[in-house]
Design an enzyme around this catalytic site. Structure first.
Site, PDB file in Angstrom:
ATOM      1  CE1 TYR A 157     -14.691  12.340  26.076  1.00 12.06           C
ATOM      2  CE2 TYR A 157     -13.609  12.812  23.991  1.00 12.06           C
ATOM      3  CZ  TYR A 157     -14.351  13.228  25.074  1.00 12.06           C
ATOM      4  OH  TYR A 157     -14.766  14.536  25.155  1.00 12.06           O
ATOM      5  N   PRO A 175     -23.066  20.106  20.032  1.00  8.54           N
ATOM      6  CG  PRO A 175     -21.971  20.467  17.999  1.00  8.54           C
ATOM      7  CD  PRO A 175     -21.839  19.726  19.305  1.00  8.54           C
ATOM      8  N   GLY A 228     -27.149  18.746  20.416  1.00 10.16           N
ATOM      9  CA  GLY A 228     -27.995  18.276  21.507  1.00 10.16           C
ATOM     10  C   GLY A 228     -28.015  16.772  21.640  1.00 10.16           C
ATOM     11  NE  ARG A 229     -25.249  15.240  26.242  1.00  4.44           N
ATOM     12  CZ  ARG A 229     -23.955  15.098  26.532  1.00  4.44           C
ATOM     13  NH1 ARG A 229     -23.280  14.144  25.942  1.00  4.44           N
ATOM     14  NH2 ARG A 229     -23.354  15.904  27.385  1.00  4.44           N
TER      15      ARG A 229
END
Length: 313
Positions: free
Chosen positions: A37, A183, A185-186
């Site tokens: 990241y 969780p 869905g972006r």
């Protein structure tokens, strides 16, 4: 992840610090990062902001994907995992990582060898437990035979249900938690994305099949009944999507990411949403895989992961 990577420019240092400390003050006890990241930026951020509060939370990070000579690499060789763990400990300003995932299985290296290296890190006291990310049930079982696997992190939400094919059941048989990333869905299930064309050029969703114009237009039709159900239950669509996951079992841990405190508060509010079995079943049917347009990933990314897939419809 979103503070450093994946969805456009990184958050400002001040905003990122306010979010992390705000989460801690609100009772969040699991912070999930990775060497990938921001190519170290996110670990450095968590180390700088949260190291003084290390006793108050569980720290998870991931190895096996990193940048070398400007290129993203998947590398699960034991010597690489040992080196990247040392780098992560330094960036995170900690002596031990509570949960350390193999971010992706390097298919050129037997999973037994990679997990064996992580087991060595447990014995050395550098990490407390081992996790895997985006693996199949078969790979999980092979890994668990070498050393107990504490958690599997995979995408799981109303519109991404591949873990239900086999790996969720394998986790339950072996006593591993299922940590559900994306969780919401972006942001799709939070009803927070009107048109993908407006996304930043660096936003990874611009290259995902579900967010391409035709597929996204079809998927938007799925949101209307979600909005109605949320309104009837007195919550937001995002809270309803998170509550559905929380009702799938105490061994499922959603990790919604955000860069804004109001979104964090909304996400945490999902804990108070109570659903009966009939409502959970109705939600599952609304997002039946045959109704969702587009795969989770494009072909190149899909080739990197090891999760089971539904047959092409």
């Amino acid at each position: 992840m979103g503070l450093s990577h994946g969805y456009g420019p990184a958050a400002s240092p001040a905003d990122a610090e306010a979010l992390l400390l705000g989460a801690l003050d609100r009772g969040v006890t699991l912070f999930d990062t990775a060497a990938l990241y921001g190519f170290g930026h996110n670990e450095e951020l968590l180390g700088r902001v949260l190291a003084p509060h290390r006793s108050r939370f569980m720290l998870a990070s991931k190895c096996g994907i990193f940048r070398e000579n400007g290129q993203r690499r998947i590398d699960g060789r034991p010597e690489t995992l040992r080196r990247t763990c040392e780098d992560s400990l330094r960036r995170l300003r900690t002596d031990v990582i509570d949960l350390y995932y193999l971010h992706r299985w390097d298919k050129t290296v037997p999973i037994e060898d990679s997990v064996g290296a992580l087991a060595d890190l447990v014995r050395a006291g550098n990490i407390r437990s081992i996790g895997l990310s985006e693996v199949s049930a078969a790979t999980l079982r092979r890994a668990h035979a070498v050393h107990p696997i504490a958690a599997v992190q995979s995408e799981y939400s109303l519109w991404s249900r591949e873990v239900e094919i086999a790996v969720l059941q394998a986790c339950r048989e072996l006593g591993a938690a299922l940590v559900a990333f994306s969780p919401l869905g972006r942001a799709f299930l939070a009803d927070g994305l009107s048109d993908p064309v407006d996304l930043d050029e660096a936003d990874l969703r611009r290259r995902m099949p579900r967010f391409q114009a035709d597929a996204f237009a079809r998927n938007q039709a799925l949101l209307a009944p979600l909005r109605r159900m949320a309104r009837d239950l007195g919550c937001t669509p995002g809270q309803l999507a998170l509550a559905w996951l929380l009702h799938q079992g105490d061994d499922i841990i959603p990790i919604p990411g955000t860069t804004r405190l109001p979104h964090l508060d909304e996400n945490l509010g999902a804990v108070g949403v109570r659903l009966d079995a009939a409502t959970c079943d109705q939600l599952a049917r609304l997002f039946d895989r045959g109704l969702v347009s587009g795969e989770r990933y494009g072909a190149a990314t899909q080739a990197e992961i090891d999760t089971e897939q539904f047959p092409a419809s």
